[in-house]
Design a protein around this motif. Sequence first.
Motif, short mmCIF file in Angstrom:
data_model
loop_
_atom_site.label_atom_id
_atom_site.label_comp_id
_atom_site.label_asym_id
_atom_site.label_seq_id
_atom_site.Cartn_x
_atom_site.Cartn_y
_atom_site.Cartn_z
N ALA A 129 -18.30 -64.27 8.87
CA ALA A 129 -18.07 -65.51 8.92
C ALA A 129 -18.28 -66.13 10.82
O ALA A 129 -16.90 -66.03 11.47
CB ALA A 129 -16.97 -65.83 8.51
N PRO A 130 -19.00 -66.36 11.12
CA PRO A 130 -19.23 -66.13 12.74
C PRO A 130 -18.70 -67.57 13.13
O PRO A 130 -18.52 -68.08 14.12
CB PRO A 130 -21.00 -66.74 12.81
CG PRO A 130 -21.48 -66.56 11.43
CD PRO A 130 -20.44 -65.95 10.22
N GLY A 131 -18.57 -68.51 12.44
CA GLY A 131 -18.47 -70.12 12.29
C GLY A 131 -17.38 -70.32 11.31
O GLY A 131 -16.97 -69.62 10.91
N GLY A 132 -17.23 -71.99 11.54
CA GLY A 132 -16.85 -72.70 9.98
C GLY A 132 -15.90 -72.53 11.11
O GLY A 132 -14.17 -72.28 11.36
N ILE B 174 -12.64 -71.24 8.24
CA ILE B 174 -12.36 -69.09 8.72
C ILE B 174 -12.67 -68.57 10.29
O ILE B 174 -12.41 -68.09 10.63
CB ILE B 174 -12.96 -68.34 6.99
CG1 ILE B 174 -11.97 -69.14 5.98
CG2 ILE B 174 -12.33 -67.09 7.44
CD1 ILE B 174 -12.50 -69.10 4.91
N GLY B 175 -14.04 -69.25 10.73
CA GLY B 175 -14.65 -68.34 11.40
C GLY B 175 -13.74 -68.81 13.29
O GLY B 175 -12.88 -67.21 13.31
N LEU C 123 -13.77 -65.70 1.28
CA LEU C 123 -15.80 -65.52 1.84
C LEU C 123 -16.04 -64.26 0.62
O LEU C 123 -17.89 -65.20 0.92
CB LEU C 123 -15.37 -64.32 3.37
CG LEU C 123 -15.35 -64.66 4.35
CD1 LEU C 123 -15.32 -63.75 5.65
CD2 LEU C 123 -15.89 -65.59 4.75
N ILE D 216 -17.41 -67.18 -1.51
CA ILE D 216 -17.73 -68.19 -1.61
C ILE D 216 -19.06 -67.85 -0.97
O ILE D 216 -20.49 -68.83 -0.96
CB ILE D 216 -17.61 -69.01 -0.26
CG1 ILE D 216 -17.33 -68.30 1.00
CG2 ILE D 216 -16.95 -70.35 -0.51
CD1 ILE D 216 -16.92 -69.37 2.42
N LYS E 109 -20.20 -73.35 1.95
CA LYS E 109 -19.24 -72.53 2.44
C LYS E 109 -19.91 -72.33 3.93
O LYS E 109 -18.97 -72.07 4.84
CB LYS E 109 -21.10 -71.52 2.09
CG LYS E 109 -20.92 -70.25 2.43
CD LYS E 109 -22.22 -69.91 1.76
CE LYS E 109 -22.70 -68.67 2.28
NZ LYS E 109 -23.28 -67.20 1.56
N LEU E 110 -20.72 -73.27 4.14
CA LEU E 110 -21.04 -73.40 5.51
C LEU E 110 -19.44 -74.13 6.53
O LEU E 110 -19.10 -73.41 7.26
CB LEU E 110 -22.08 -75.05 6.22
CG LEU E 110 -23.46 -74.36 5.74
CD1 LEU E 110 -24.35 -75.64 5.11
CD2 LEU E 110 -23.88 -73.83 6.60
N ARG E 111 -19.03 -75.02 5.65
CA ARG E 111 -17.92 -75.21 6.19
C ARG E 111 -16.67 -74.39 6.55
O ARG E 111 -16.24 -74.64 7.72
CB ARG E 111 -17.47 -76.90 5.41
CG ARG E 111 -15.70 -77.32 5.75
CD ARG E 111 -15.36 -78.91 5.69
NE ARG E 111 -16.08 -79.25 5.88
CZ ARG E 111 -16.75 -80.44 5.19
NH1 ARG E 111 -16.28 -80.70 3.81
NH2 ARG E 111 -17.69 -81.47 5.81
N ALA F 80 -17.75 -70.37 6.78
CA ALA F 80 -17.87 -69.53 6.87
C ALA F 80 -18.79 -69.85 8.26
O ALA F 80 -19.44 -68.90 8.69
CB ALA F 80 -17.93 -68.75 5.81
N VAL F 81 -20.03 -70.36 8.07
CA VAL F 81 -20.96 -71.45 9.01
C VAL F 81 -20.69 -71.85 10.58
O VAL F 81 -20.29 -71.98 11.44
CB VAL F 81 -21.96 -71.15 8.52
CG1 VAL F 81 -23.15 -70.76 9.49
CG2 VAL F 81 -21.96 -70.07 7.32
N SER F 82 -20.70 -73.21 9.94
CA SER F 82 -20.72 -74.10 11.41
C SER F 82 -20.58 -75.70 10.21
O SER F 82 -20.92 -76.33 9.18
CB SER F 82 -22.50 -74.25 11.48
OG SER F 82 -22.11 -75.87 12.23
#
Lengths: 95, 175
Positions: A27-30, A32-33, A91, A94, B150-152, B154-156
């Motif tokens: 999880a690099p961003g978002g 949770i990240g 994680l 999803i 998923k993006l929101r 865990a990613v961006s």
Amino acid sequence: MTQIFSILGTLLILYDLYLGFTIKQKAPGGLIGKQLSQLNLLTVLFAVGYLVITFLIWNYPADTLYTIISLLLLLGAAFIFLVIRLIQAILTAIG
Amino acid sequence: MIHYQRTSKKPDVLLSRNELLVYMLCREKISEAELVERAHLTLDEMREVLSELQKKGLVEAENSLQVNSSQSKPKANSLQEVKQSFSSQQVMSKESDVSQKVAQLQFVKARVASVLESYLGKQAASYQQELESKRSLAEIEEWGYKLVIKLRLAVSQEAAVALETVLKFLSEGTH
């Protein structure tokens, strides 16, 4: 007993640290990240604190207060472990 | 009447939504009026798009009075000929509907892929592979909203917002 709780707490928080940084790669961003970055940073600080406290109270004579403190530290590490496992489950869900 | 058709040249530049749609419709010889009707554009917009495509050398105009007259006034000397003409027109209509859907699907895929690439860079490659496997707009929509979550998470978040905007635009366009 104090030493046992302290060692278990320290080991558990070090494992939390390992788990936290492993999950961070997924999880690099978002949302949770971002939260995970903060959690990992705090876990690093806690881990240092646990090590210092374990070192300081190692040679202290048996005392109920120290035993309670070390038990609380162990439960704190267990709490972080549960939070990280929850994030890991989200994680996985999803994808 | 002027008819338009694709040239053999393949598009080497990124086309806009309308350009791509018209380009796909010009797979077969097609009149301006038919293009306006099928692309849901105004005549002015259509002429602008066509002139752009002609400038890029992707579409050519053909003044085909003969084609028009033969199409609009079929020699229906007998009932059999009329039936044949009608069925062939139905087949052509179905084919053009299919080509229009394919064009729309390609356009949506290209749009989603470009959004993902602009926000995620190389990381978008895995999502683009998943996107390519989708066969309908509904599939893309369903997959897209899952990807937004998923993006929101865990990613961006920025990529999630951009993708959600595209999907909303898509669902408004299709419903």
